[in-house]
Motif scaffolding. Structure first.
Motif, PDB file in Angstrom:
ATOM      1  N   MET A 289      46.106  27.738  35.522  1.00 22.65           N
ATOM      2  CA  MET A 289      45.109  27.100  36.381  1.00 22.65           C
ATOM      3  C   MET A 289      44.002  26.457  35.546  1.00 22.65           C
ATOM      4  O   MET A 289      43.610  25.312  35.774  1.00 22.65           O
ATOM      5  CB  MET A 289      44.502  28.134  37.330  1.00 22.65           C
ATOM      6  CG  MET A 289      43.392  27.603  38.194  1.00 22.65           C
ATOM      7  SD  MET A 289      42.743  28.858  39.295  1.00 22.65           S
ATOM      8  CE  MET A 289      43.966  28.824  40.594  1.00 22.65           C
TER       9      MET A 289
ATOM     10  N   ALA B 208      51.877  32.315  40.549  1.00 16.26           N
ATOM     11  CA  ALA B 208      50.459  31.953  40.750  1.00 16.26           C
ATOM     12  C   ALA B 208      49.907  31.417  39.436  1.00 16.26           C
ATOM     13  O   ALA B 208      50.037  32.060  38.396  1.00 16.26           O
ATOM     14  CB  ALA B 208      49.676  33.182  41.195  1.00 16.26           C
TER      15      ALA B 208
ATOM     16  N   CYS C 204      46.880  31.144  38.538  1.00 11.90           N
ATOM     17  CA  CYS C 204      45.674  31.824  38.047  1.00 11.90           C
ATOM     18  C   CYS C 204      46.029  33.034  37.190  1.00 11.90           C
ATOM     19  O   CYS C 204      45.268  33.389  36.287  1.00 11.90           O
ATOM     20  CB  CYS C 204      44.757  32.229  39.196  1.00 11.90           C
ATOM     21  SG  CYS C 204      45.479  33.386  40.365  1.00 11.90           S
TER      22      CYS C 204
ATOM     23  N   CYS D  70      47.628  29.081  44.804  1.00 11.35           N
ATOM     24  CA  CYS D  70      47.647  28.324  43.555  1.00 11.35           C
ATOM     25  C   CYS D  70      49.049  28.262  42.940  1.00 11.35           C
ATOM     26  O   CYS D  70      49.185  28.099  41.734  1.00 11.35           O
ATOM     27  CB  CYS D  70      46.683  28.960  42.572  1.00 11.35           C
ATOM     28  SG  CYS D  70      47.208  30.585  42.050  1.00 11.35           S
TER      29      CYS D  70
ATOM     30  N   LYS E  43      42.881  26.814  45.186  1.00 12.95           N
ATOM     31  CA  LYS E  43      42.683  28.236  44.898  1.00 12.95           C
ATOM     32  C   LYS E  43      41.718  28.827  45.923  1.00 12.95           C
ATOM     33  O   LYS E  43      40.903  28.098  46.495  1.00 12.95           O
ATOM     34  CB  LYS E  43      42.104  28.419  43.501  1.00 12.95           C
ATOM     35  CG  LYS E  43      40.743  27.772  43.320  1.00 12.95           C
ATOM     36  CD  LYS E  43      40.246  27.943  41.921  1.00 12.95           C
ATOM     37  CE  LYS E  43      38.919  27.242  41.712  1.00 12.95           C
ATOM     38  NZ  LYS E  43      37.849  27.586  42.585  1.00 12.95           N
ATOM     39  N   LEU E  44      41.799  30.105  46.121  1.00 13.27           N
ATOM     40  CA  LEU E  44      40.810  30.797  46.948  1.00 13.27           C
ATOM     41  C   LEU E  44      40.312  32.079  46.298  1.00 13.27           C
ATOM     42  O   LEU E  44      39.123  32.339  46.243  1.00 13.27           O
ATOM     43  CB  LEU E  44      41.394  31.133  48.332  1.00 13.27           C
ATOM     44  CG  LEU E  44      41.268  30.037  49.379  1.00 13.27           C
ATOM     45  CD1 LEU E  44      41.971  30.424  50.660  1.00 13.27           C
ATOM     46  CD2 LEU E  44      39.804  29.699  49.680  1.00 13.27           C
ATOM     47  N   CYS E  45      41.242  32.892  45.789  1.00 11.88           N
ATOM     48  CA  CYS E  45      40.789  34.174  45.232  1.00 11.88           C
ATOM     49  C   CYS E  45      40.334  34.047  43.793  1.00 11.88           C
ATOM     50  O   CYS E  45      39.798  34.993  43.227  1.00 11.88           O
ATOM     51  CB  CYS E  45      41.870  35.238  45.372  1.00 11.88           C
ATOM     52  SG  CYS E  45      43.307  34.984  44.321  1.00 11.88           S
ATOM     53  N   ALA E  46      40.524  32.882  43.190  1.00 10.65           N
ATOM     54  CA  ALA E  46      40.148  32.715  41.783  1.00 10.65           C
ATOM     55  C   ALA E  46      38.821  31.973  41.655  1.00 10.65           C
ATOM     56  O   ALA E  46      38.528  31.062  42.434  1.00 10.65           O
ATOM     57  CB  ALA E  46      41.234  31.934  41.040  1.00 10.65           C
TER      58      ALA E  46
ATOM     59  N   GLY F  43      45.094  37.104  41.715  1.00 13.30           N
ATOM     60  CA  GLY F  43      46.412  36.730  42.219  1.00 13.30           C
ATOM     61  C   GLY F  43      46.730  37.231  43.604  1.00 13.30           C
ATOM     62  O   GLY F  43      47.837  37.702  43.862  1.00 13.30           O
ATOM     63  N   SER F  44      45.783  37.124  44.534  1.00 20.85           N
ATOM     64  CA  SER F  44      46.065  37.670  45.864  1.00 20.85           C
ATOM     65  C   SER F  44      46.277  36.618  46.944  1.00 20.85           C
ATOM     66  O   SER F  44      46.952  36.873  47.927  1.00 20.85           O
ATOM     67  CB  SER F  44      44.933  38.602  46.306  1.00 20.85           C
ATOM     68  OG  SER F  44      43.775  37.854  46.601  1.00 20.85           O
ATOM     69  N   CYS F  45      45.739  35.409  46.784  1.00 21.44           N
ATOM     70  CA  CYS F  45      45.784  34.490  47.935  1.00 21.44           C
ATOM     71  C   CYS F  45      47.060  33.648  47.974  1.00 21.44           C
ATOM     72  O   CYS F  45      47.428  33.135  49.018  1.00 21.44           O
ATOM     73  CB  CYS F  45      44.546  33.585  47.933  1.00 21.44           C
ATOM     74  SG  CYS F  45      44.590  32.287  46.686  1.00 21.44           S
ATOM     75  N   ARG F  46      47.702  33.469  46.861  1.00 20.17           N
ATOM     76  CA  ARG F  46      48.958  32.731  46.752  1.00 20.17           C
ATOM     77  C   ARG F  46      48.801  31.242  47.075  1.00 20.17           C
ATOM     78  O   ARG F  46      49.747  30.591  47.499  1.00 20.17           O
ATOM     79  CB  ARG F  46      50.054  33.332  47.660  1.00 20.17           C
ATOM     80  CG  ARG F  46      50.266  34.811  47.495  1.00 20.17           C
ATOM     81  CD  ARG F  46      50.895  35.191  46.185  1.00 20.17           C
ATOM     82  NE  ARG F  46      52.232  34.649  45.984  1.00 20.17           N
ATOM     83  CZ  ARG F  46      52.790  34.481  44.781  1.00 20.17           C
ATOM     84  NH1 ARG F  46      52.120  34.808  43.692  1.00 20.17           N
ATOM     85  NH2 ARG F  46      54.005  33.984  44.662  1.00 20.17           N
TER      86      ARG F  46
HETATM   87  S1  FES Z   1      43.868  31.483  43.374  1.00 26.01           S
HETATM   88 FE1  FES Z   1      44.529  33.099  44.635  1.00 26.01          FE
HETATM   89  S2  FES Z   1      46.413  33.671  43.735  1.00 26.01           S
HETATM   90 FE2  FES Z   1      45.634  32.216  42.391  1.00 26.01          FE
END
Ligand code: FES
Ligand code: SF4
Ligand code: SF4
Ligand code: SF4
Length: 953
Positions: free
Chosen positions: A43, A83, A85, A71, A55-58, A66-69
């Motif tokens: 990323m 992912a 990230c 990316c 991205k959302l969780c990064a 690596g939770s939102c999937r």
């Molecule tokens: S930004 Fe969420 S899994 Fe990579």
């Protein structure tokens, strides 16, 4: 030049933190060749190549999760869609970030999020400033197929308990960024994700509300949240900002950079600046949220005068106030002599303001009667470090701690007083650095979440020198010293004399155990740990300096560092943690009565001639009065007029009754401040001051970093503080001709060797620099004394332990020591006028359970605190942080009168008050002390403001 530069929007969030490996990897992303340090995520690599992967969780302030999937990417030759990230870049990879398959997958992920999210974007406070909204757009989500009727979280109640931000769980996407920010950045671990799957949710503490949890309101979670779940109340109330100005926090000596975000001239948010070199995007509750005092209703915005302190104040024009001040000061000087007037500068003001005040005193008053509030905090640091190394400043930058293996915290409480740096310390401790805490009280760093000090040496207050000598004795007698460093860098004759002294049996840990109360075995073990390093650094605070042997203790710390060779590289050093925002700067600027800027003595002919030539005036070669001497001279009748800028001596200085007597004895006291502070009760002229939001200038933080303060709004009183000083100086007969504070800095640079390369333009370009910044170090000096000390060879002074005269007796059997608390700041003039008072509404007395029980004191009882100097009263809090025989309080509230009981005992070298050791007795009471009763009556009268028309007549 433009100092009102708008926020640098080029600070792109690259999703994951920077890696600094010396090895590089080469890969291709969407056909673009990229080279990045090994360990860099795909990323981040993509972002560096100009490709922003959704991205959302990064976020780049946090480790990838690596939770939102969202990316997902494709890698040639690999199955699936990893992912980006959490996947590190590797040599030869060919990565695709955009194609139809990835777009479909991402839309599917977003669809699930949005199906459980309120559809109130247009009325949401984060509209236009929301990553979820941005990502929905970025992935092209146009419809949600699942409807909104199934199970959801949309009706969950908001937590509005925190005064500064709300938590709206209906908007939470459980990305865990807040939880990770609280852990990784702040180190408080107040948040968790409770339960699993659909039921998983963010929880503060044990499912408490934010206010009752461990949360310290640093705002890191609010900053990290990609939605409106965690949101500043000020933004909810006023809407999103229109413009922003990068500036520097005006509270503590960490010197955090912020973006002041505004609508018109109203600040709506202070956001820690990601590229701030002292804070790297972090903040504490004070800088982040406690700025409401700048518009508080008690702020005085018009000049006022009165003939007598028993008269009501009368508003007047600036011209009248300045003319009146000048005529009074001239009258007094004619009647009582040139030395009968003086002034006090403040560490809350900018370098330029402070420089100008000392210049006015030296050039226009014609004497050196200028002192600064550093007199009562870090003057022993100036003396001690200058003696040992030749420079009155800390040796390292804050970032140096990332290379530190052993952290010694001596007489400092960073989690309360320097919170952002404390978070850096806690992070390093979690990474494995060892900690030695030398403090009478069990401060938070003794045990923090996921980290514990190896040694806490809970010494008796006043025995720092004894313990430092015992540490040095151990190192020397166990042959743990760094002889190579000593041979190369330390004056040999001094070392020999010092060695003979420190080896004496009376300096052994065993002999000192009786004095310090610390087991000899712990002192020996701590000494071995420090000496072994490999990189050991000492961070110290006012618990070292505010003693009768404050300067000796500073030199003892310098001796330890020289003995073990812990100087001149990253990860080591001697680092005073400065209390106020510009303590370092106010000292650098020549605020002491014996020194010009750059710590050069007024009696030095060459230096004085340099200033005389530049300023066009003859200067006094005799040092002037220090603050305590001014008070004594006022009581004796020879010091009659005082100008105090930005400092509240009536609250902050020791032995309040003595200070009040001195102020009452003067014929003209001029106070320049934002509020009618305690000193203003004794003033005849009040000149309204400005907040940091209203000024251009610089602050110098504890690591010698000169940071720009940029004006976000015009000065509310109509004149900037430096303009007021210029007008005053002109009225005194010495006109000055600056058009902007940058010209004052140009003069400082011209006359001060360590500042030679510094200018506002240079600071604007560099972001900030650490002095010395001159031909030898054109871009500043993060670490000092690399190849030699400023004075040549290091000087090891003898540091004989001499017990303070302030002894416990049968009448005063306890020792009172003082300190600070996170939510309040110094005399509290600013923080008391914010919602921070929700956490701390009064100063309390902490007392050990045994001492309390012996005196029949229960938690919450009102108690009298009696010393040789005076008596006050406050609420008792029983606390096992204290050791038996020691009680503790803060000094943030004037009415608690903490300094009514502190004495006039001072450091032998600098006159810094011995705030940390006062013999007291504590007993239950049901009344206020006599001082509190009288003061409250007096205050009511002294605060009266009369009808403006009367003044005009
Ligand atoms: S930004 Fe969420 S899994 Fe990579
Ligand atoms: S509160 Fe914000 S940061 Fe925390 S999990 Fe929810 S959306 Fe993510
Ligand atoms: S404000 Fe700071 S301490 Fe409180 S929960 Fe958020 S990150 Fe943690
Ligand atoms: S740590 Fe100090 S400088 Fe930083 S935000 Fe807090 S008070 Fe301001």
């Amino acid at each position: 030049m433009t100092v009102h530069s708008d926020i640098d929007r080029t600070l792109i969030d690259r999703g994951t933190p920077e890696r600094t490996s010396t090895q590089s990897v080469n890969l291709e992303i969407d056909g673009i060749p990229v080279t990045v340090p090994a360990g860099t995520s795909l990323m981040r690599a993509a972002s560096l190549a100009g490709i922003q992967v959704p991205k959302l969780c990064a976020t780049d302030s946090l480790e990838p999760f690596g939770s939102c999937r969202l990316c997902l990417v494709e890698i040639e030759g690999r199955k699936g869609t990893p992912a980006s990230c959490t996947t590190p870049a590797e040599n030869g990879m060919k990565v695709t970030t955009q194609n139809d398959r990835l777009a479909k997958l991402r839309r599917g992920v977003m669809e699930l999020y949005i199906s459980d999210h309120p559809l109130d974007c247009l009325t949401c406070a984060a509209n236009g400033d929301c990553e979820l909204q941005d990502m929905a757009g970025a992935v092209g989500l146009r419809e949600v197929r699942y409807g909104y009727d199934g199970d959801n979280h949309l009706n969950q109640a908001k937590d509005e308990s925190n005064p500064y931000f709300t938590f709206d769980p209906s908007k939470c996407i459980v990305c865990s960024r807040c939880v990770r920010a609280c852990e990784e950045v702040q180190g408080t671990f107040a948040l968790t994700i409770d339960e699993r799957g659909f039921a998983s949710h963010v929880s503060a503490g044990m499912n408490e509300d934010f206010l009752d949890s461990e949360c310290v309101s640093c705002g890191a979670c609010v900053q990290a949240c990609p939605t409106a779940t965690l949101m500043e109340k000020s933004v909810i109330k006023h809407g999103t900002p229109e413009r922003s100005v990068i500036t520097t926090c005006a509270y503590c000596g960490v010197g955090c950079s912020f973006e002041a975000e505004l609508q018109g001239n109203r600040v709506v948010r202070m956001t820690p600046y990601k590229d701030g070199k002292a804070n790297h995007g972090h903040s504490c509750v004070k800088g982040r949220f406690a700025w409401g005092y700048t518009t508080h209703k008690e702020r005085i915005t018009k000049p006022m005068i009165r003939k007598s302190i028993t008269d009501p104040w009368q508003e007047v024009s600036w011209d009248e106030a300045i003319a009146y001040t000048a005529s009074e000061f001239k009258r007094i000087q004619q009647k009582y002599g040139r030395g009968s007037i003086g002034g006090i500068t403040s560490s809350r003001c900018t370098n330029e303001e402070t420089y100008l005040v000392q210049k006015m005193i030296r050039a226009a008053f014609g004497n050196n009667n200028v002192d600064t509030c550093a007199r009562v905090c870090h003057s022993p640091t100036g003396y001690g470090l200058n003696t040992a190394f030749g420079t009155s400043a800390g040796t390292q930058d804050f970032d140096s701690i990332t290379d530190c293996d052993v952290i010694v915290v001596c007489g400092a409480n960073p989690t309360d007083a320097h919170p952002v740096f404390a978070s850096r310390m806690k992070r390093r401790i979690r990474e494995g650095a060892k900690v030695i805490v030398i403090d009478p009280r069990r401060i938070d760093l003794v045990r923090t979440p996921h980290a514990e000090a190896q040694y806490h040496l809970p010494l008796k207050p006043g025995t720092n020198v004894a313990i430092l000598n015992a540490l040095a004795h151990t190192i020397l007698t166990e042959n743990l010293q760094n002889q190579k460093f000593i041979d190369e860098r330390v004056d040999a004759a001094d070392f020999k004399t010092w060695t003979d002294f420190i080896r004496r049996p009376e300096n052994s840990p065993e002999a000192m155990e009786k004095v310090t109360g610390v087991p000899a075995s712990d002192i020996r073990a701590a000494a071995r740990l420090y000496a072994k390093g490999p990189n050991s650094a000492i961070y110290y605070g006012l618990g070292v300096t505010e003693h009768s042997q404050g300067s000796t203790a500073v030199m003892g710390i310098a001796n330890l560092a020289m003995l073990c060779g812990m100087l001149g590289r990253r990860g080591v050093g001697v680092n005073p943690l400065r209390g106020q925002n510009n303590v370092q700067g106010s000292c650098d600027m020549g605020s002491f009565p014996h020194e010009y800027s750059g710590y050069r003595h007024v009696s030095d002919d060459a230096t004085r001639q340099l200033f005389e030539k530049d300023w066009g005036v003859k200067l006094d070669p005799e040092p002037g009065l220090r603050i305590p001497n001014m008070f004594d001279a006022a009581i004796d009748g020879s010091f009659k007029a005082l100008y105090v800028q930005g400092e509240d001596i009536a609250q902050s200085d020791p032995n309040t009754k003595h200070v009040q007597a001195a102020l009452s004895a003067m014929e003209c006291v001029v106070v320049q401040d934002m509020f009618l502070n305690e000193t203003a009760l004794y003033a005849h002229v009040f000149l309204p001051g400005t907040s940091f939001l209203e000024k251009d200038g610089t602050f110098t933080n504890a690591e010698r970093r000169v940071n720009l303060v940029r004006k976000a709004i015009p000065p509310v009183p109509g004149l900037a503080d430096w303009e007021v000083t210029m007008k005053l100086s002109e009225a005194f007969g010495y006109p000055m001709h600056y058009k902007h504070p940058s010209e004052i800095m140009d003069e400082i640079a011209r006359l001060t060797p360590g500042f030679r390369n510094i200018s506002f333009d240079f600071l604007d370009k560099m972001n900030s620099v650490q002095w010395p910044c001159n031909d030898k170090a054109p871009e500043g000096s993060p670490v000092m004394h690399i190849n030699g000390f400023a004075r040549g060879k290091g000087k090891m002074e003898l540091t004989e332990y001499v017990p303070t005269d302030e002894r416990t007796t049968a009448r005063f059997p306890l020792i009172l020591t003082t300190g600070r608390i996170l939510s309040q700041y110094n005399v509290g003039a600013q923080t008391r006028r914010t919602d921070n008072s929700l956490w701390h509404q009064q100063d309390v007395l902490e007392i050990h359970p045994h001492d309390a029980e012996f005196r029949g004191i229960r938690n919450g009882d009102h108690v009298a605190v009696i010393s040789r100097a005076g008596e006050t009263s406050m609420t008792a809090v029983i606390s096992d942080r204290m050791q038996p025989g020691v009680v503790y309080t803060t000094f943030h509230f004037p009415d608690s009168g903490a300094n009514v009981v502190t004495t006039e005992s001072t450091d032998w070298a600098t006159g810094c008050p011995e705030y940390k050791v006062t013999a007291v007795e504590i007993r239950p009471t049901n009344r206020w002390s006599e001082w509190q009763e009288e003061y409250s009556d007096f205050k009511e009268k002294a605060l009266r403001i009369g009808d403006p028309k009367v003044a005009a007549e």
